[in-house]
Design a protein around this motif. Structure first.
Motif, PDB file in Angstrom:
ATOM      1  N   ALA A 210       0.828  -1.206   0.000  1.00  0.00           N
ATOM      2  CA  ALA A 210       0.000   0.000   0.000  1.00  0.00           C
ATOM      3  C   ALA A 210       0.853   1.243   0.000  1.00  0.00           C
ATOM      4  N   SER A 211       2.004   1.167   0.633  1.00  0.00           N
ATOM      5  CA  SER A 211       2.899   2.338   0.683  1.00  0.00           C
ATOM      6  C   SER A 211       4.264   1.953   0.130  1.00  0.00           C
ATOM      7  N   ILE A 212       4.701   2.661  -0.844  1.00  0.00           N
ATOM      8  CA  ILE A 212       5.993   2.382  -1.490  1.00  0.00           C
ATOM      9  C   ILE A 212       6.978   3.439  -1.018  1.00  0.00           C
ATOM     10  N   LYS A 213       8.082   3.004  -0.461  1.00  0.00           N
ATOM     11  CA  LYS A 213       9.088   3.932   0.066  1.00  0.00           C
ATOM     12  C   LYS A 213      10.335   3.895  -0.820  1.00  0.00           C
ATOM     13  N   PRO A 214      10.642   4.999  -1.488  1.00  0.00           N
ATOM     14  CA  PRO A 214      11.852   5.016  -2.315  1.00  0.00           C
ATOM     15  C   PRO A 214      13.114   5.054  -1.450  1.00  0.00           C
ATOM     16  N   VAL A 215      14.067   4.199  -1.786  1.00  0.00           N
ATOM     17  CA  VAL A 215      15.325   4.120  -1.038  1.00  0.00           C
ATOM     18  C   VAL A 215      16.481   4.271  -2.033  1.00  0.00           C
TER      19      VAL A 215
END
Length: 533
Positions: free
Chosen positions: A131-136
């Motif tokens: 549901a939540s995509i975190k760019p790293v």
């Protein structure tokens, strides 16, 4: 000296060469543009694919997968090297194209040739189903691209065009040599005559024989007639050159004298403005000083009366209360008027020192304009004109305050003297704003405006609409020269009859070093919209 035939050949060769060169240049430009576009597409594609495929492999620390991706992207010969850097360990993997075309693993981090492009590698943690995509940020990739293929293709095309131009020039020269020989042989006699005329001078001219009855014979007869008149013509030309030389010398001297006169008048105008400021401030200071002196006299008399009462036997409480009231009122009047006089003296001192020197220093725009307005109050209070200041207090200038004071003073007094009828109420607004590193000043009035036929001439020196009424025509010329030449800025104006005038000034917040010229520069037409004088 080239013969006419040689010149004609050269002309045709130059024309053909020029046409072919233009055509070849356009072809070369089109080819270069196409190659550049192809190269840009290749670069963009390589970078995009690497940014898509490498983050996941780098996230998993899968070196074999990274190497496979790098080798696949190095198939185009334009790619010289690809280096993948991990955000923590530095160089993770990389390939370098050797001189023989083989791909070599990069062990350290040398700097290969070609143009380097650095692109970040970002991994989207969480996956597509999350549901939540975190760019790293997992690292970066450096790709080196080579322009050797583009340069080689352009060089080959250029060589082909050069060979083509040379072959066509040779064919053209051969054709002209055969076709023009029958035309230029009869011109040899005339050429020899012209050569003698050029080398021996008009005093030793020998006429050519006039026995031909064709077109060349007409040319020879005309040539002989020209020879007869040449000597007298040269004499008249020499006399005219001597007269022109003398006239040029006189003109240069007159121009130098005019410039010196203009500089003297500009300096006199500034000193006259400062003198008027001195007289006005002196008159204005007289009132608070007089009130303070009167209050001090009253306080002294009251003190003497109290002293007599203290020495005698008749001191009463009412006497003390009356003295306290008198002393309190006198002290209040003395302090208020002394502060007013001190404020006028401070403003005048700062403005006068700045206007008599060309020192550069930082200053706050709002505070300094307030000081200028204070120094102009003796002039403004005699009129029903209201001056409104709208300027942020945070704007700082590194410039020439004396020249800036001259600009604001001249523009304000110009509005007072020209925008309104005598005893007519009006408003002058001075506003400022910071546009990046440029300060934009606006000086507006709601007076009678400027006639359109006058606008284009107002910046000219010595132009004034108040000739014989005290106008010199130098006030706004000084403003223009200071803004354009000392501050390296611009000035413009818009005006509508009956609705007022709006000056717009744009100057750098920090005056460039080149702007250190003298304020009283040589007067020149504005070349922009004019203003009142």
């Amino acid at each position: 000296m080239f013969s006419i035939q040689s010149r004609l050949k050269l002309l045709f060769v130059v024309i053909v060469t020029l046409v072919l060169s233009i055509s070849g240049s356009y072809t070369q430009y089109s080819l270069g543009k196409a190659l550049e576009e192809s190269n840009q597409r290749l670069r963009k594609g390589v970078i995009t694919r690497l940014q898509i495929s490498l983050p996941s492999a780098l996230w998993d620390l899968d070196k074999s997968k990274v190497d496979s991706i790098v080798e696949a992207e190095m198939l185009p010969p334009e790619v010289v090297a690809i280096r993948v850097y991990d955000s923590s360990v530095g160089l993770f993997a990389g390939k370098l194209r050797a001189a023989d075309g083989r791909l070599v693993t990069v062990e350290r981090a040398p700097e290969p040739g070609g143009q380097a492009v650095d692109a970040p590698l970002v991994f989207l943690e969480g996956g597509s189903a999350s549901a939540s995509i975190k760019p790293v940020s997992v690292g970066r990739v450096v790709i080196n691209f080579s322009r050797a293929q583009i340069d080689q293709a352009l060089a080959s095309e250029l060589m082909r065009k050069v060979i083509e131009v040379l072959l066509l020039d040779l064919i053209l020269v051969a054709a002209l040599a055969l076709s023009l020989r029958v035309v230029f042989e009869p011109l040899k006699q005339l050429r020899d005559g012209l050569f003698d005329l050029a080398t021996r001078g008009s005093d030793e001219v020998e006429e050519l024989p006039e026995n031909r009855r064709d077109e060349l014979g007409d040319v020879i007869r005309g040539f002989n007639q020209i020879q007869r008149r040449l000597k007298s013509t040269i004499g008249r030309i020499r006399e005219a050159e001597d007269a022109a030389r003398r006239s040029a010398q006189q003109t240069a001297q007159a121009l130098q004298d005019l410039r010196q006169t203009q500089e003297s008048l500009l300096q006199a105008e500034r000193l006259a403005s400062l003198g008027s400021l001195v007289a006005g401030v002196a008159h204005e200071i007289n009132t608070p000083v007089g009130i303070a002196l009167t209050s001090a006299s009253v306080l002294k008399a009251a003190t003497d009366e109290l002293e007599l009462a203290v020495k005698g036997a008749g001191l009463k409480k009412s006497d003390i209360l009356r003295y306290v009231e008198t002393a309190s009122e006198s002290a209040r009047l003395i302090m208020n008027n002394a502060y007013r006089a001190a404020h006028l003296i401070h403003s005048f001192k700062q403005i006068a020192v700045d206007q008599t020197s060309e020192a550069r220093r930082p200053f706050a725009l709002h505070e300094y304009i307030e000081e200028i307005v204070s120094s102009l109050q003796p002039k403004l209070k005699k009129t029903p004109i209201t001056l409104v200041l709208n300027c942020p207090e945070a704007i700082m200038l590194d410039s020439y305050p004396g020249a800036f004071a001259q600009v604001i003073t001249n523009l304000t007094l110009n509005c007072v003297e020209h925008a309104f009828e005598v005893d007519t109420a009006g408003e002058i607004m001075i506003s400022a704003r910071l546009d990046g590193e440029v300060v934009e000043l606006h000086v507006k009035d709601d007076g009678r405006g400027i006639a359109p036929e006058v606008l284009d001439r107002i910046f000219d020196p010595f132009f004034t609409t108040r000739r014989g009424q005290g106008g010199t025509g130098l006030g706004l010329n000084i403003v223009y020269n200071l803004i354009v030449k000392q501050f390296s800025g611009t000035i413009a104006v818009s005006s509508t009859l009956g609705q007022g005038t709006h000056f717009t000034l744009r100057i750098p917040r920090v005056t460039p070093v080149d702007g250190q010229a003298e304020a009283e520069v040589q007067a020149a037409p504005a070349g922009a919209l004019g203003v009142r004088a």
